[in-house]
Design a protein around this motif. Structure first.
Motif, PDB file in Angstrom:
ATOM      1  N   GLN A 128      24.833  -8.712  14.846  1.00 43.17           N
ATOM      2  CA  GLN A 128      23.473  -8.630  15.347  1.00 43.17           C
ATOM      3  C   GLN A 128      22.537  -8.455  14.156  1.00 43.17           C
ATOM      4  O   GLN A 128      22.754  -7.585  13.314  1.00 43.17           O
ATOM      5  CB  GLN A 128      23.301  -7.452  16.310  1.00 43.17           C
ATOM      6  CG  GLN A 128      23.686  -7.780  17.741  1.00 43.17           C
ATOM      7  CD  GLN A 128      23.121  -6.764  18.715  1.00 43.17           C
ATOM      8  OE1 GLN A 128      23.037  -5.577  18.406  1.00 43.17           O
ATOM      9  NE2 GLN A 128      22.721  -7.231  19.884  1.00 43.17           N
ATOM     10  N   LYS A 180      19.518  -7.044  13.276  1.00 42.89           N
ATOM     11  CA  LYS A 180      18.542  -6.097  13.824  1.00 42.89           C
ATOM     12  C   LYS A 180      17.137  -6.370  13.297  1.00 42.89           C
ATOM     13  O   LYS A 180      16.150  -6.153  14.009  1.00 42.89           O
ATOM     14  CB  LYS A 180      18.967  -4.669  13.464  1.00 42.89           C
ATOM     15  CG  LYS A 180      20.275  -4.246  14.122  1.00 42.89           C
ATOM     16  CD  LYS A 180      20.646  -2.823  13.735  1.00 42.89           C
ATOM     17  CE  LYS A 180      21.960  -2.401  14.375  1.00 42.89           C
ATOM     18  NZ  LYS A 180      22.358  -1.016  13.994  1.00 42.89           N
ATOM     19  N   GLY A 229      16.984  -8.411  16.845  1.00 43.20           N
ATOM     20  CA  GLY A 229      18.310  -8.134  17.376  1.00 43.20           C
ATOM     21  C   GLY A 229      19.105  -9.379  17.687  1.00 43.20           C
ATOM     22  O   GLY A 229      20.047  -9.342  18.515  1.00 43.20           O
ATOM     23  N   GLU A 230      18.791 -10.480  17.044  1.00 40.57           N
ATOM     24  CA  GLU A 230      19.447 -11.768  17.295  1.00 40.57           C
ATOM     25  C   GLU A 230      20.959 -11.675  17.073  1.00 40.57           C
ATOM     26  O   GLU A 230      21.433 -11.050  16.133  1.00 40.57           O
ATOM     27  CB  GLU A 230      18.843 -12.804  16.357  1.00 40.57           C
ATOM     28  CG  GLU A 230      19.464 -14.188  16.454  1.00 40.57           C
ATOM     29  CD  GLU A 230      18.875 -15.129  15.418  1.00 40.57           C
ATOM     30  OE1 GLU A 230      19.054 -16.333  15.563  1.00 40.57           O
ATOM     31  OE2 GLU A 230      18.235 -14.638  14.465  1.00 40.57           O
ATOM     32  N   THR A 231      21.714 -12.307  17.955  1.00 43.81           N
ATOM     33  CA  THR A 231      23.167 -12.335  17.840  1.00 43.81           C
ATOM     34  C   THR A 231      23.601 -13.628  17.155  1.00 43.81           C
ATOM     35  O   THR A 231      23.206 -14.723  17.567  1.00 43.81           O
ATOM     36  CB  THR A 231      23.842 -12.234  19.217  1.00 43.81           C
ATOM     37  OG1 THR A 231      23.490 -10.979  19.809  1.00 43.81           O
ATOM     38  CG2 THR A 231      25.357 -12.312  19.086  1.00 43.81           C
TER      39      THR A 231
END
Length: 389
Positions: A252, A254, A258-260
């Protein structure tokens, strides 16, 4: 009628590093170009990461990564390790032009991995492999396989590997030979999470955009990632990598909503560790992520094949044996032997032997001097300036 004055000839643009820097942090391609330009201005000059970082106004981690990328591309040469020191090559000048590197993961297309380069030479032995910097790597035995092939098989099986051994034994050379699609992160105490994952940088228009780091690039393109000197990186920084190494194979970001990030097929992490180097700590958390750990010692047989002075090779073997027995804490590695031969070719063997004694740590120097003296049959001491000429 007066002859019109011809317009002035256009002047070549100054190297990227000599142009005024844009506010904020440069994009990765721009930083690499600025580093290349500094090196290219003085082709014989040698620069540490700290010196380059001060000139460019960037963190040591970011500049170190840019330097290692240039080395991987053959556009610079690493000529020292403590501290890391870099010098220009014949292609460094061409690298002094900034490139864009802002492709988001969602738009990234995984690269097809190059075919393994371990075709056997005549007699069934694997042929030498050309590394990105043009130098060749001679595969070594890892049990019943060439080391390069073994690493390639471990990658296919998604088994992370930690290579450990003294500096100069060929860990990075092996990894570069095994993985032509390699991305390298040069670890040190200044490496940040942003250096791995990415961070926001200011654009020319005054706005901000997120620039993905080498970890995200390797994950989205399915490439191999080398954490060189991984044990110099803060454990808190390495923690950002751990989810990519376990069954989740994702991280992730942050700092970017918070993109995966999901790892593409082929993504692989390999690390290098230099035990005994000040600040290098192999934590339990890091060691547990690398289920395969391989010791790398100097290939003294290769030193002979490279036509390095046989007496120097014999001395190095002797010192290494004593080091293994606990009598000494240091032994010359292949890097030191290659340097020995260069010095011998320029200033003579006696000077090279004296230098070999001088580069030994102070606590080992007397014993090394005794070994060298016995081997060549005359007293040898560390190099020192003499009387005024």
């Amino acid at each position: 009628m007066a002859t019109p004055t011809p317009p002035p000839s256009p002047q070549p643009a100054p190297p990227a590093a000599l142009l005024p820097a844009a506010p904020g942090k440069a994009r990765p391609g721009e930083l690499r170009a600025r580093v290349a330009a500094i090196l290219a201005v003085s082709p014989q000059g040698r620069y540490t990461v700290t010196e380059l970082a001060k000139q460019l106004g960037h963190s040591g981690g970011a500049v170190g990564n840019a330097c290692e990328t240039l080395v991987t591309r053959g556009e610079a040469e690493r000529v020292g390790h403590k501290p890391r020191t870099y010098q220009a090559t014949s292609t460094t000048g061409a690298a002094a032009q900034p490139t864009s590197s802002t492709t988001p993961p969602s738009a990234a297309v995984p690269r097809p991995r190059p075919a393994p380069a371990t075709a056997p030479a005549s007699g069934g032995r694997p042929a030498p492999i050309t590394r990105p910097n043009g130098q060749t790597y001679h595969p070594r035995a890892l049990e019943n396989l060439p080391d390069v092939e073994a690493l390639q098989r471990l990658r296919e099986a998604s088994v992370p590997v930690l290579l450990y051994g003294p500096p100069g034994t060929g860990k990075t050379s092996l990894i570069e030979a095994a993985f032509p699609d390699l991305i390298t992160v040069a670890g040190d105490g200044d490496t940040t999470v942003g250096d791995l994952v990415g961070e926001y940088t200011q654009t020319e228009a005054g706005g901000y955009e997120f620039i993905y780091g080498p970890l995200v690039t390797a994950m989205t393109e399915g490439r191999a990632l080398l954490l060189d000197d991984a044990t110099l990186i803060s454990p808190k920084v390495l923690a950002a990598l751990y989810p990519a190494l376990d069954g989740r194979r994702q991280i992730q970001v942050k700092a970017h909503k918070g993109e995966t990030i999901e790892a593409a097929d082929g993504f692989y992490v390999i690390a290098g560790h230099n035990p005994g180097v000040h600040g290098a700590v192999l934590t339990e958390a890091l060691a547990s992520r690398f289920s395969m750990q391989i010791q790398v010692a100097s290939d003294y047989d290769l030193a002979k094949a490279l036509k390095i002075n046989p007496v120097a090779v014999r001395i190095a073997r002797n010192i290494a044996t004593r080091q293994a027995g606990g009598e000494l804490g240091w032994a010359p590695q292949l890097r030191e032997l290659i340097a020995f031969q260069k010095i011998a070719d320029v200033l003579g063997a006696d000077v090279a032997f004296a230098n070999l004694v001088g580069i030994a740590p102070p606590e080992d120097r007397d014993t090394v001097a005794e070994i060298v003296t016995k081997a060549i049959g005359r007293p040898i001491t560390a190099l020192a300036l003499g009387r005024q000429l």
